[in-house]
Design a protein around this motif. Structure first.
Motif, PDB file in Angstrom:
ATOM      1  N   UNK A  85      86.924   1.973 -25.054  1.00 25.88           N
ATOM      2  CA  UNK A  85      86.829   0.899 -23.968  1.00 25.88           C
ATOM      3  C   UNK A  85      87.220  -0.108 -24.143  1.00 25.88           C
ATOM      4  N   UNK A  86      88.536  -0.208 -24.782  1.00 25.63           N
ATOM      5  CA  UNK A  86      88.818  -1.951 -24.694  1.00 25.63           C
ATOM      6  C   UNK A  86      88.697  -2.621 -23.602  1.00 25.63           C
ATOM      7  N   UNK A  87      88.860  -4.062 -23.428  1.00 26.67           N
ATOM      8  CA  UNK A  87      88.345  -5.083 -22.095  1.00 26.67           C
ATOM      9  C   UNK A  87      90.183  -5.234 -21.361  1.00 26.67           C
ATOM     10  N   UNK A 148      70.538  -2.282 -10.605  1.00 30.05           N
ATOM     11  CA  UNK A 148      72.371  -2.796 -11.168  1.00 30.05           C
ATOM     12  C   UNK A 148      71.790  -4.759 -12.493  1.00 30.05           C
ATOM     13  N   UNK A 149      71.790  -4.642 -11.743  1.00 28.85           N
ATOM     14  CA  UNK A 149      71.235  -5.784 -12.034  1.00 28.85           C
ATOM     15  C   UNK A 149      70.027  -7.356 -10.946  1.00 28.85           C
ATOM     16  N   UNK A 296      74.910  -1.734 -20.641  1.00 28.44           N
ATOM     17  CA  UNK A 296      75.477  -2.603 -21.269  1.00 28.44           C
ATOM     18  C   UNK A 296      77.020  -3.398 -21.768  1.00 28.44           C
ATOM     19  N   UNK A 297      77.564  -2.038 -21.883  1.00 28.84           N
ATOM     20  CA  UNK A 297      79.208  -1.475 -22.331  1.00 28.84           C
ATOM     21  C   UNK A 297      80.065  -1.280 -21.413  1.00 28.84           C
ATOM     22  N   UNK A 298      79.208  -0.757 -20.030  1.00 32.11           N
ATOM     23  CA  UNK A 298      80.254  -0.591 -18.961  1.00 32.11           C
ATOM     24  C   UNK A 298      80.986  -1.532 -18.555  1.00 32.11           C
TER      25      UNK A 298
END
Length: 317
Positions: A85-87, A148-149, A296-298
């Motif tokens: 899932x590259x930025x 979520x945060x 973290x990686x979503x």
């Protein structure tokens, strides 16, 4: 263990149970049934010849072998996600999710206007839900995905993270945090208050009547803890759960309150109230951003966190 025949999907189950601490919650995160998660764990235990997780209370506790494996497995899965899932493939204009946040009104006043200006241009499909922060420890709400945060000052979370580093507690590993900005608290009163403009020493401060901002409603805060440490007390006659309310109340009463300096400036109160240094030392009221490891990686969540980092950097400078 024969690596050539090992099912790598079992590592995702291991990660979910490690982070969630409960099979039912891990099953929800993985979109699997609980029996399927239990079956996957049984296969993993057989492959590694270790129980991996031991029942404790309403959840499970990792074995020593699981704790030893965790850093390598976590790093490997993170690398795979970043590769797959590259930025550069992320386009914020295509986002259509709803992000749920929790923060105090002082934090929201400083950051939310700039967040809206930025994301309405870059990610107009995003929707936002901002909830009042009712606790200095929002981890349960983050773990249950109700939030979520969370943004705020979380001294208990910080202290526990430090104390559990030595034993590599999996509960601490389930959360990530990032410092957004440092702050300062000052004593606030109405401009014509009898104590405005005079030397506010500890005697005068403790003799006055006070208003406390408490998210939980408990009439005892970090100022009271700091006073107790030096053998002093103050009288709190009113407790509210918003900094803005506190600012409005002190304008028409003889009560003193404590507000963050950033809030005084961003809320437009600077010209209406009198503020002065406190006659005692307090912990630095830094504001952290706290989230659960599952996001973290979503890519959408990474974008949101980066937005807050950029906005806070400009707002606090």
């Amino acid at each position: 263990m024969n690596f050539r025949t090992f099912d790598l999907n079992l590592l995702r189950v291991f990660e979910a149970v490690m982070l969630e601490g409960k099979l039912t919650r891990a099953a929800e995160v993985l979109a699997m049934s609980q029996p399927a998660v239990s079956n996957a764990l049984a296969r993993l235990r057989d492959a590694l010849n270790d129980p991996l997780f031991i029942r404790e209370g309403y959840g499970v506790k990792p074995s020593l072998r699981a704790l030893q494996l965790w850093p390598s497995i976590e790093a490997a899965l993170a690398q795979l996600r970043q590769t797959l899932e590259p930025d550069q493939s992320f386009d914020p204009r295509q986002c259509n999710e709803t992000i749920t946040l929790a923060m105090a009104d002082s934090t929201a006043t400083l950051l939310i206007p700039a967040l809206m200006r930025k994301t309405r241009q870059e990610a107009p499909g995003l929707s936002w839900r901002v909830r009042t922060l009712f606790s200095r420890d929002p981890r349960e709400l983050l773990a249950s995905a109700e939030l979520d945060l969370a943004l705020g000052y979380f001294p208990a979370v910080e202290a526990e993270a430090i104390s559990t580093q030595a034993d590599q507690s999996h509960a601490a590993d389930a959360f990530r945090s990032r410092r957004l900005y440092e702050g300062e608290y000052v004593c606030v009163m109405r401009p014509d208050h009898p104590l405005a403009g005079v030397n506010l020493d500890l005697e005068r401060y403790c003799a006055a009547e006070h208003l406390l901002v408490s998210f939980s409603g408990r009439p005892h805060g970090f100022v009271d803890e700091a006073l107790e440490a030096i053998g002093r007390r103050r009288r709190v006659v009113l407790t509210v759960n918003q900094f803005f309310t506190a600012g409005q109340v002190v304008l028409t009463t003889d009560l003193l309150t404590v507000l963050p300096t950033h809030f005084i400036a961003s809320s437009g109160m600077a010209e209406k109230v009198f503020s002065t240094q406190l006659p005692l030392r307090l912990p630095s009221p830094h504001v952290d951003m706290l989230w659960h490891h599952r996001s973290e990686h979503q890519v959408v969540h990474r974008y949101v966190r980066q937005c807050f980092i950029e906005i806070a950097g400009r707002a606090a400078s």
